[in-house]
Write a protein that holds these residues in place. Structure first.
Motif, PDB file in Angstrom:
ATOM      1  N   HIS A 102      28.054  16.508  65.031  1.00 25.78           N
ATOM      2  CA  HIS A 102      28.712  16.876  66.266  1.00 25.78           C
ATOM      3  C   HIS A 102      28.001  16.470  67.559  1.00 25.78           C
ATOM      4  N   TYR A 103      26.703  16.711  67.656  1.00 24.95           N
ATOM      5  CA  TYR A 103      26.052  16.546  68.960  1.00 24.95           C
ATOM      6  C   TYR A 103      25.624  15.113  69.275  1.00 24.95           C
ATOM      7  N   HIS A 104      25.595  14.224  68.300  1.00 18.93           N
ATOM      8  CA  HIS A 104      25.109  12.856  68.534  1.00 18.93           C
ATOM      9  C   HIS A 104      23.725  12.864  69.177  1.00 18.93           C
ATOM     10  N   ARG A 130      13.856  10.105  73.133  1.00 13.07           N
ATOM     11  CA  ARG A 130      13.111   9.028  73.765  1.00 13.07           C
ATOM     12  C   ARG A 130      11.627   9.153  73.434  1.00 13.07           C
ATOM     13  N   ARG A 154      16.536   6.357  71.098  1.00 12.11           N
ATOM     14  CA  ARG A 154      17.315   6.023  69.907  1.00 12.11           C
ATOM     15  C   ARG A 154      18.040   7.259  69.378  1.00 12.11           C
ATOM     16  N   THR A 165      30.026   3.248  65.256  1.00 17.16           N
ATOM     17  CA  THR A 165      29.539   2.203  66.158  1.00 17.16           C
ATOM     18  C   THR A 165      29.781   2.571  67.614  1.00 17.16           C
ATOM     19  N   TYR A 166      30.992   3.052  67.936  1.00 19.96           N
ATOM     20  CA  TYR A 166      31.286   3.416  69.328  1.00 19.96           C
ATOM     21  C   TYR A 166      30.963   4.891  69.570  1.00 19.96           C
ATOM     22  N   THR A 167      29.704   5.218  69.528  1.00 16.85           N
ATOM     23  CA  THR A 167      29.331   6.597  69.845  1.00 16.85           C
ATOM     24  C   THR A 167      28.146   6.587  70.794  1.00 16.85           C
ATOM     25  N   GLY A 168      28.146   7.505  71.725  1.00 21.02           N
ATOM     26  CA  GLY A 168      27.012   7.659  72.622  1.00 21.02           C
ATOM     27  C   GLY A 168      26.093   8.726  72.073  1.00 21.02           C
ATOM     28  N   GLY A 169      25.116   9.117  72.854  1.00 17.30           N
ATOM     29  CA  GLY A 169      24.179  10.126  72.377  1.00 17.30           C
ATOM     30  C   GLY A 169      23.929  11.202  73.411  1.00 17.30           C
ATOM     31  N   LEU A 170      23.511  12.359  72.918  1.00 17.56           N
ATOM     32  CA  LEU A 170      23.136  13.456  73.812  1.00 17.56           C
ATOM     33  C   LEU A 170      21.617  13.598  73.710  1.00 17.56           C
ATOM     34  N   ARG A 171      20.942  13.561  74.841  1.00 15.65           N
ATOM     35  CA  ARG A 171      19.481  13.620  74.818  1.00 15.65           C
ATOM     36  C   ARG A 171      18.995  14.914  74.185  1.00 15.65           C
ATOM     37  N   ASP A 208      18.694  18.102  76.201  1.00 13.61           N
ATOM     38  CA  ASP A 208      19.848  18.848  76.694  1.00 13.61           C
ATOM     39  C   ASP A 208      19.764  20.317  76.234  1.00 13.61           C
ATOM     40  N   GLY A 234      27.536  16.052  79.649  1.00 10.66           N
ATOM     41  CA  GLY A 234      26.431  15.288  79.095  1.00 10.66           C
ATOM     42  C   GLY A 234      26.890  13.867  78.890  1.00 10.66           C
ATOM     43  N   ARG A 235      26.152  13.092  78.134  1.00  6.13           N
ATOM     44  CA  ARG A 235      26.511  11.705  77.954  1.00  6.13           C
ATOM     45  C   ARG A 235      27.124  11.445  76.595  1.00  6.13           C
ATOM     46  N   GLN A 236      27.344  12.501  75.836  1.00  3.78           N
ATOM     47  CA  GLN A 236      27.808  12.300  74.484  1.00  3.78           C
ATOM     48  C   GLN A 236      29.149  11.580  74.462  1.00  3.78           C
ATOM     49  N   ALA A 237      29.986  11.918  75.464  1.00  2.00           N
ATOM     50  CA  ALA A 237      31.338  11.388  75.464  1.00  2.00           C
ATOM     51  C   ALA A 237      31.361   9.886  75.712  1.00  2.00           C
ATOM     52  N   THR A 238      30.458   9.383  76.511  1.00  2.00           N
ATOM     53  CA  THR A 238      30.492   7.976  76.825  1.00  2.00           C
ATOM     54  C   THR A 238      29.466   7.248  75.981  1.00  2.00           C
ATOM     55  N   PHE A 239      29.710   6.005  75.714  1.00  3.10           N
ATOM     56  CA  PHE A 239      28.679   5.241  75.029  1.00  3.10           C
ATOM     57  C   PHE A 239      28.370   4.002  75.834  1.00  3.10           C
ATOM     58  N   SER A 240      27.206   3.487  75.550  1.00  2.00           N
ATOM     59  CA  SER A 240      26.669   2.436  76.399  1.00  2.00           C
ATOM     60  C   SER A 240      27.467   1.145  76.262  1.00  2.00           C
ATOM     61  N   ILE A 300      26.684  -1.426  73.538  1.00  2.00           N
ATOM     62  CA  ILE A 300      27.315  -1.405  72.220  1.00  2.00           C
ATOM     63  C   ILE A 300      28.528  -2.337  72.200  1.00  2.00           C
ATOM     64  N   THR A 318      28.919  -5.602  69.889  1.00  2.00           N
ATOM     65  CA  THR A 318      30.080  -5.717  69.012  1.00  2.00           C
ATOM     66  C   THR A 318      30.815  -7.037  69.246  1.00  2.00           C
TER      67      THR A 318
END
Lengths: 216, 808
Positions: free
Chosen positions: A151-153, A157, A163, A180-186, A189, B706-712, B715, B719
């Motif tokens: 859930h949290y991705h 750092r 990463r 592949t198309y997922t961002g991350g939560l630091r 947080d 937060g930034r979870q919703a967006t991705f860089s 990527i 791709t």
């Protein structure tokens, strides 16, 4: 293998550099937050047309893991599809790519917040999987122990490198997003620092899984 | 200029006469050409340029018979539009002309914007982005009905950027709506007026050029200080007492810096030395708008004795009584220097006064070279290539917002913009396909395409609601990802400005940095806002949010290399001449026809310093290319830093033979393969993808949690590279990177100049010329084998320190 071995509630587990979890005793492979069909969903909602390759890329990476490890069971830990419509809109080629993976093994879809209703695919649907001593669910329950969730991705750092990472303490493991198309939560947080114990670890994904104290 | 001036309406003549003003010859010339389809005026700052642009409008509107919009004025800065509105309303009201004037920028309230579309003023003052937005509405034809003139102010600044490309495409649109539209450009002194004229005119129409009297030569020199500038660094703190003395001796001083961080540090130091508590302000693009406006207003009222600023003040806002311009740090570009100097003594026919303050000894040399270039009126400029296609894609989307369009007509209209005159139909169609479907090799989710072709052949948005999203993401200004800085909510939550996200990511609670001249303490990140508390008195951690960095122009670099050939340097201050002598003694000075490389150990790492003199971007690229080669050769590079004249690389192994690193063929071959994976390409991709509409920075109703919703965007780049390397955006990215951030052209130029003649100097320690690079900010780590080794060491050390390794 480029993984990091640890035990959670007595279960001997390996966090793989690819972001997947391997439970050798049960030959169980677990991945979280695949978000298949994300570009289709964004285009459907009137957004821009992102490169429509994330599903095949995610599945290709998953296929490689399955070919190497030959798991008996695969657990997809929720948010496997970007939404329910996305699971139905999967192009034929990707449908059969996925079907080939599911074939001949136990395949479990844990429901997530993006894909709450059963997907129109083979495999078992469940909200939680109990396989002693562990419980697999999509979103961590702050009161639970011996829990594996996604859930949290999370990402972390070290030096100047950020990463996707696993987060691990005595009670729980949180998986990074595999899609592949997922961002991350630091990891810094508040949502994550509140959930994880003070001595939690972050296991960074990459060519080699790297373990550090969870940056907070 | 010999034209006899046409008569101005009597009321206007009287108003000028009553004030004892005469109309300048170039203002007459502009009146005489009022009917010309396109005119470019080149005049120095303070030459009544803006009035020259508006006089024909005032004359035409004086009788009160014109209905609707008559003149559109475009400026690159919102503040300038507001400023001109004030300045123009005064004569209009005093003369009693029946003319309505209003401005429209991103800051204008929505209710007023709506009114302007329905009932436009006679003169509308706006920016390229607001104009593009206006053309995106279905009622654009009604809004612009009656439009006769468009005046583009500071056109020299716009013509160099994508904002200018967007503007000129919008003008092509307006020309279709209003065929009789006449175009006027107002420009500061430039090296190539003809290039700007062709940019402005409807292709292939001619454009008249009016050259105003350039006025007396500027009085410009280097600031003399008691103390010598340091070997390295960019703060110019040594010059604070001398600068303070200049502030006291003048009415109002503008103090320009090349980066925001330097402006902050200098302001901080200046304030500490400000014993008389003179009113001094700071102004740069990272500061909160309210704060900037307060400084601007105080400046206009003449209440400030000095303003520490950056390029955010470069353009011709009327600053009243500025009588001195100080440039801190070497000017990287002579043209910009001349325009900045023009800000001083904003009165026609009075020489502008300016002082250059080099921040270190190398900059003394650079300043000297710039001074000589100014004296010889040797302005630098690089021709721009054809119009960028990402802007074109955005323009297609804007056209679709306004209503169904015919592709043939749109193509014909676009090729009337000079920069796009050479656009092939195939290239246009590729952009159209990209806008419609994404243009991917894999035809997926075609039912959701963005643009549909109707049975009558016209193109329209599939979902009309998409127009809102497109409008929200309109524009071509590419800031690095900036995040807001505000005081912690319990203490008022006052916004202070913005810092780059990369900088914010390096902060840990308790760190201190400078913003808006005050030292603040980092408390934490909350909903993508940096929260800080005031922390006066503590020494700040250096602010590294950078602002724009310019590369030293080819012309200036050549001048510096020419100076290095001299036996002695009588024109330079003694400390700098001695520094160059020392460099010659322990190593040698770089020469134009030969590539100097120094190699030395420093701080337990091996270093090489490559003096390419190719400008910051090209030296940066060289750093990326060389470290990649070094990685392949097992030389374990760890990182590099680039300045305008050199690249310094450090690593674990000594480089004994640099020749294999510099084989032109290997560099060129390496470029293609290497380009693909590097950060510069990813940055270029992000810019192009955002402008072309693939990445939406703003989405309706989205509150980012937060930034979870967006991705860089990295990527997306990876791709595409993997699955669709021939995609239009990859092609645009390559083109952009090569001429922009990568600047490979100047590496080629350097290779051509040196032709494999390399001198390697092995030194016992760092040389005088290389030392400044160690203190440069913007060091680039190399994420190779050496970094992976160190990362593992660091991870192990962290585990040991925390005692967590024993728990496993």
């Amino acid at each position: 293998m480029t993984g990091y071995d640890f035990t959670l509630a007595g279960a001997r587990l390996t966090a793989l550099g690819s972001g997947a979890l391997w439970w050798a005793e049960h030959r169980l492979l677990c991945v979280s937050d695949l978000h298949l069909g994300k570009s289709e969903r964004l285009a459907r909602r009137g957004g821009s047309a992102l490169p429509p390759y994330e599903t095949r890329d995610t599945l290709a990476r998953l296929a490689e893991l399955i070919a190497n490890l030959q798991p008996d069971t695969v657990v997809c830990l929720g948010d496997s599809f970007d939404d329910d419509a996305a699971s139905r809109a999967l192009p034929d080629a990707e449908q059969s790519q996925l079907a080939a993976l599911i074939h001949n093994r136990r395949w479990i879809w844990i429901t997530g917040n993006h894909d709450p209703a059963p997907a129109d695919l083979s495999g078992e649907q469940m909200a939680e999987l109990h396989l002693a001593p562990l419980t697999f669910r999509h979103i961590a329950d702050p009161l639970a122990t011996a829990e594996v969730s996604g859930h949290y991705h999370p990402k972390a750092r070290v030096r100047s490198t950020s990463r996707p990472c696993f987060l691990l303490d005595r009670s729980r493991l949180i998986l990074p997003a595999f899609g592949t198309y997922t961002g991350g939560l630091r990891s810094t947080d508040p949502a994550l620092t509140a959930l994880m114990a003070a001595d939690a670890l972050a296991i960074l994904t990459g060519a080699q899984a790297l373990v550090v104290p969870m940056p907070r | 200029m010999s034209e006899t001036a046409p008569a101005l309406p009597e009321a206007i003549e009287d108003w000028f006469a009553a004030r004892g003003w005469t109309i300048h010859p170039h203002q007459h010339a502009m009146l005489a050409r009022a009917a010309a389809p396109c005119t470019l005026l080149i005049a120095p700052t303070g030459g009544g340029k803006t009035m020259a642009g508006f006089l024909p409008t005032l004359a035409e509107l004086a009788d009160g018979t014109h209905d609707g919009l008559h003149t559109l004025y475009i400026s690159p800065l919102k503040a300038l539009a507001a400023d001109i509105k004030r300045n123009l309303r005064t004569p209009v009201e005093e003369i009693g002309l029946p003319i309505r004037i209003d401005d429209r920028t991103g800051d204008t309230p929505a209710s007023r914007k709506k009114r302007q579309r329905a009932d436009p003023p006679h003169i509308l003052l706006t920016t390229p982005e607001s104009l593009a937005l206006l053309t995106s509405y279905e009622d654009a034809a009604r809004t612009f009905k009656g439009l006769r003139r468009v005046v583009v102010d500071e056109i020299h600044a716009l013509a160099e950027s994508k904002r200018g490309d967007q503007l000129i495409l919008a003008l092509a649109r307006l020309q279709t709506l209003c065929p009789d539209l006449r175009r006027v450009g107002l420009s500061a002194t430039v090296d190539d007026p003809q290039a700007i004229a062709s940019y402005l005119a409807r292709h292939p129409d001619p454009c008249d050029i009016v050259l105003a009297d350039p006025g007396p030569a500027p009085d410009i020199r280097m600031l003399q200080t008691e103390e010598a500038p340091p070997w390295a660094g960019g703060g110019a703190a040594y010059a604070i007492p001398a600068v303070m003395a200049q502030i006291k001796a003048h009415k109002t001083t503008l103090i320009f810096h090349n980066t925001r961080a330097q402006a902050e540090i200098f302001f901080h130091n200046l304030w500490l030395a400000n014993e008389d508590a003179l009113p001094i302000g700071i102004h740069h693009g990272s500061l909160d708008r309210v704060q900037r406006e307060r400084v601007e207003a105080a400046m206009v009222r003449g209440e400030l004795r000095a303003i520490v600023c950056t390029g955010s003040l470069d353009l011709g806002i009327d600053w009243g009584d500025v009588d001195l311009v100080i440039q801190i740090g070497a000017p990287k570009n002579v043209k910009r220097l001349v325009q900045r100097i023009g800000r001083a003594n904003h009165r026609y026919n009075a020489p502008s006064k300016a002082l250059l303050v080099p921040a270190n000894r190398f900059e003394v040399v650079e300043c000297r070279a710039a001074l000589e270039a100014v004296r010889e009126s040797d302005l630098d400029g690089a021709p721009r290539g054809p119009g960028p296609r990402d802007v074109l894609c955005q323009h297609i989307l804007i056209a679709a917002c306004a209503g169904p369009f015919d592709a043939d007509e749109l193509y014909a209209e676009m090729t009337q913009a000079g920069a796009y005159a050479g656009l092939s139909r195939a290239a246009f169609d590729a952009c159209l396909t990209f806008c419609a479907t994404g243009g991917y090799a894999l035809k997926a989710y075609d039912q959701w395409q963005r643009l549909l072709q109707r049975p009558d052949g016209k193109w329209q948005l599939r979902d009309p609601r998409a127009a809102q999203r497109i409008r929200m993401n309109l524009g071509t200004i590419q800031d690095a990802d900036l995040i807001k800085v505000r005081l912690k909510r319990s203490r008022g939550g006052k916004p202070l400005g913005e810092v780059e996200e990369a900088f914010a990511a390096t902060l840990t609670p308790g760190d201190t940095f400078l913003i808006g001249g005050q030292t603040v303490r980092y408390e934490g990140l909350r909903e993508m806002t940096v929260e800080v508390s005031r922390n006066p008195g503590r020494k700040p951690k250096i602010a590294v949010f950078s602002g724009t960095k310019f590369a030293t122009s080819t012309q200036l670099s050549a001048r510096i290399l020419a100076m290095f050939k001299q036996d002695s340097w009588p024109a330079l201050p003694r400390h700098t001449a001695e520094w160059l002598d020392l460099q010659r003694e322990v190593s040698e000075l770089p020469r134009a026809g030969r590539l100097l490389i120094e190699s030395f150990p420093h701080d337990s790492r091996e270093h090489i310093c490559v003096y390419g003199f190719a400008g910051r971007n090209a030296q940066q690229t060289l750093g990326l290319l060389l470290t990649k080669r070094m990685e392949e050769l097992g030389l374990d590079p760890l990182g590099f830093v680039a300045t305008d004249y050199a690249t310094l690389i450090w690593g674990l192994q000594e480089v004994a033979d640099p020749a294999p690193l510099f084989e032109p063929e290997a560099l060129r071959d390496g470029l293609e393969g290497w380009l693909a994976g590097n950060a510069v390409m990813k940055r270029s991709f992000r810019g192009a993808a955002t402008i072309a509409g693939l990445i939406e920075r703003n989405t309706p109703g989205a509150r980012k949690n937060g930034r979870q919703a967006t991705f860089s965007s990295d990527i997306l780049y990876d791709t595409l590279r993997k699955y669709d390397p021939e995609h239009l955006l990859m092609d645009i990215t390559r083109e952009e990177a090569l001429r922009g951030l990568v600047d490979f052209g100047r590496i080629e130029e350097m290779l051509e100049r040196t032709r494999g003649r390399i001198t390697l100097r092995r030194l016992e320690r760092i040389s005088p010329l290389a030392a400044p690079l160690l203190l440069e900010v913007g060091k680039v780590p190399v994420k190779g084998a050496a970094e992976e080794k160190l990362l593992q060491q660091e991870a192990a050390a962290l585990m040991r320190q925390s005692g967590l390794d024993k728990l496993q």
